[in-house]
Enzyme design. Sequence first.
Site, mmCIF file in Angstrom:
data_model
loop_
_atom_site.group_PDB
_atom_site.id
_atom_site.type_symbol
_atom_site.label_atom_id
_atom_site.label_comp_id
_atom_site.label_asym_id
_atom_site.label_seq_id
_atom_site.Cartn_x
_atom_site.Cartn_y
_atom_site.Cartn_z
ATOM 1 N N LYS A 34 0.892 3.829 -4.136
ATOM 2 C CA LYS A 34 1.309 4.029 -2.742
ATOM 3 C C LYS A 34 1.420 2.682 -2.023
ATOM 4 O O LYS A 34 0.908 1.669 -2.521
ATOM 5 C CB LYS A 34 0.306 4.937 -2.031
ATOM 6 C CG LYS A 34 -1.092 4.360 -1.928
ATOM 7 C CD LYS A 34 -2.082 5.430 -1.482
ATOM 8 C CE LYS A 34 -3.489 4.861 -1.467
ATOM 9 N NZ LYS A 34 -4.481 5.911 -1.185
ATOM 10 N N ARG A 129 -10.583 14.925 5.499
ATOM 11 C CA ARG A 129 -9.274 14.337 5.724
ATOM 12 C C ARG A 129 -8.255 15.391 5.311
ATOM 13 O O ARG A 129 -7.843 16.189 6.114
ATOM 14 C CB ARG A 129 -9.154 13.019 4.945
ATOM 15 C CG ARG A 129 -8.094 12.101 5.483
ATOM 16 C CD ARG A 129 -8.139 10.721 4.847
ATOM 17 N NE ARG A 129 -7.907 10.740 3.388
ATOM 18 C CZ ARG A 129 -7.797 9.640 2.651
ATOM 19 N NH1 ARG A 129 -7.898 8.444 3.211
ATOM 20 N NH2 ARG A 129 -7.595 9.722 1.355
ATOM 21 N N TYR A 260 -4.013 -23.222 18.031
ATOM 22 C CA TYR A 260 -4.095 -22.407 19.254
ATOM 23 C C TYR A 260 -5.549 -22.139 19.623
ATOM 24 O O TYR A 260 -6.377 -21.831 18.751
ATOM 25 C CB TYR A 260 -3.406 -21.060 19.036
ATOM 26 C CG TYR A 260 -1.905 -21.123 18.984
ATOM 27 C CD1 TYR A 260 -1.163 -21.593 20.069
ATOM 28 C CD2 TYR A 260 -1.219 -20.700 17.857
ATOM 29 C CE1 TYR A 260 0.228 -21.626 20.023
ATOM 30 C CE2 TYR A 260 0.164 -20.739 17.798
ATOM 31 C CZ TYR A 260 0.883 -21.200 18.875
ATOM 32 O OH TYR A 260 2.242 -21.232 18.825
ATOM 33 N N MET A 308 1.296 -17.839 13.455
ATOM 34 C CA MET A 308 2.233 -16.890 12.862
ATOM 35 C C MET A 308 2.757 -17.384 11.510
ATOM 36 O O MET A 308 2.839 -16.623 10.545
ATOM 37 C CB MET A 308 3.411 -16.640 13.815
ATOM 38 C CG MET A 308 4.393 -15.610 13.290
ATOM 39 S SD MET A 308 5.836 -15.397 14.342
ATOM 40 C CE MET A 308 5.153 -14.539 15.740
HETATM 41 C C1 LIG Z 1 -5.447 5.780 -2.222
HETATM 42 C C2 LIG Z 1 -5.958 6.911 -2.979
HETATM 43 C C3 LIG Z 1 -6.512 6.732 -4.240
HETATM 44 C C4 LIG Z 1 -6.755 5.376 -4.832
HETATM 45 O O1 LIG Z 1 -7.818 4.748 -4.141
HETATM 46 P P1 LIG Z 1 -8.412 3.347 -4.627
HETATM 47 O O2 LIG Z 1 -9.624 3.182 -3.794
HETATM 48 O O3 LIG Z 1 -7.377 2.327 -4.321
HETATM 49 O O4 LIG Z 1 -8.677 3.460 -6.059
HETATM 50 C C5 LIG Z 1 -6.873 7.858 -4.957
HETATM 51 N N1 LIG Z 1 -6.712 9.097 -4.437
HETATM 52 C C6 LIG Z 1 -6.194 9.300 -3.212
HETATM 53 C C7 LIG Z 1 -6.054 10.683 -2.690
HETATM 54 C C8 LIG Z 1 -5.820 8.226 -2.430
HETATM 55 O O5 LIG Z 1 -5.320 8.438 -1.220
#
Ligand SMILES: *Cc1c(COP(=O)(O)O)cnc(C)c1O
Length: 365
Positions: A34, A129, A260, A308
Site C-alpha cells: 500500500k 478500526r 530559518y 523546504m
Molecule cells: C498496513 C497493514 C499491514 C502491514 O503492516 P506493517 O506494520 O507495515 O507490517 C498489514 N495488515 C493491514 C490490515 C494493514 O493495514
Amino acid sequence: MSSTVTSSAGALADTAPAGGPAAVVAPSIWAVIKAHSYGHGTVQGMQGFAAADGLAMLDLAEALECRESGWTKPILLLEGCFEPADLELADRYRLTSVVHSREQLDMLARARPAQPLDVLVKLNSGMNRLGFAADAYRGAHARALELRAQGILGSVGRMTHFANADAAQGVAAQLRVFQQVAGDLPGPVSLCNSAATLRYPEISLARGGAESWVRPGICLYGASPFADADAASFGLKPAMSLRSAIIATQDLRPGDTVGYGSLFTAEAPMRIGVVACGYADGYPRHAGTGTPIVVAGTRTRLLGRVSMDMLAVDLTPVPQAGIGAPVSLWGADGPSVDEVAQAAGTIGYELLCALATRVPVRTTP
Ligand SMILES: *Cc1c(COP(=O)(O)O)cnc(C)c1O
C-alpha cells in the site's frame, strides 16, 4: 540539484512448505505494498516481491497497475470495495476483497460477478478500526457462506488486525477474541503484520491443512516495526537509500546562526555544509539539530531547521568534504530511516511513505 533515492527489492523469507499435508507449514505471504509500496513505487514493490504469494494494498488503481504490469497471483484489497463499480473491477481483475461491514455484504449480495469473488471477512478483535464486532462476526461470516452458495463469493477467509503487536501489550487479548469468535470457522486465516510476524512467528503457522497468510509490510522494506529493536537486529536491510550532496559550504564564526529561526548558534569557528534535500523531498521538518546524517561516509549531524529544499550539516568531523560531497540521509550507507524518524518524533513508516514524487528514483536490482 535534487536528492535521489535508490531502492532495491526487499528480501523475502523462503516459505517453501515442508513435510506432508498434516505437517505444520510456513504461512503464505501477502506482501503489503500500500501507499506505493511504502514510498518505493508500486511496480518496484511488485517486482521486488515477485516471490510473495500475493500483494496487499488499498487503492484499486494500484491493484490494476499491478495486474497490468503482469502480476498474476492474488491481490488483496485491505479495505475492500466501496461502491458497485469497485466490485466490477474486483471481478474483472480477480481481486480479493476484505469485507468488514454490513454495507459491503449488502453490496456483494446485489453483485453479479462473472466469477465468484474471493473475500476475507474481517473481525474487529479490539483495534476498533475495521471489522465486524465480535457479536456480529459469525452472522456476517454465515452470510458470506450463503453468498458463496449463490455463486457470488468464492473463497471465504477470516482476518483480523493487531493494535499492539509491536508494544508491551502484545497480541494475546486480541488473539483470544479471534480464536473464540472465529477459530472454529472454515477458510484461510490472516492475522499478522510485520511486528506480529517477527515477534510471534508460531501463531501464523498453518496447522491441519488450513491456509494461513501473514501480511508483512514495513519489514519487507528493511525498516523496523518496533521502537526498541532496530531493523539490523532482525537481519533486515533497507530497501530505500535517500541520497543527496553538498551544494554549498559556509564558515561560521562564534555566534553565527544557521537557517530559518536561527535555531543553531555556533559556539566556535566551524564549517557547515548545505545539502540539497528538504521537507519538500520528504525529509522530516521536525528533525532537529543532532539528527544523524552521513557525509562522505562519516556520520555527522543536522544543524538547525530543515528548509523546504535544503538542510545544513556539521562538517567538523569531515573537514575534507566540499561541494559535491555525497550525503546519505537514510538507508544502506546512512543512518537508518528509523533513527531519523525517532529524531523527528515519528516512525520510519511515515518517512518512507512521505518520500516526495519530485525525488528521482533509481532502482537497482
Ligand atoms: C498496513 C497493514 C499491514 C502491514 O503492516 P506493517 O506494520 O507495515 O507490517 C498489514 N495488515 C493491514 C490490515 C494493514 O493495514
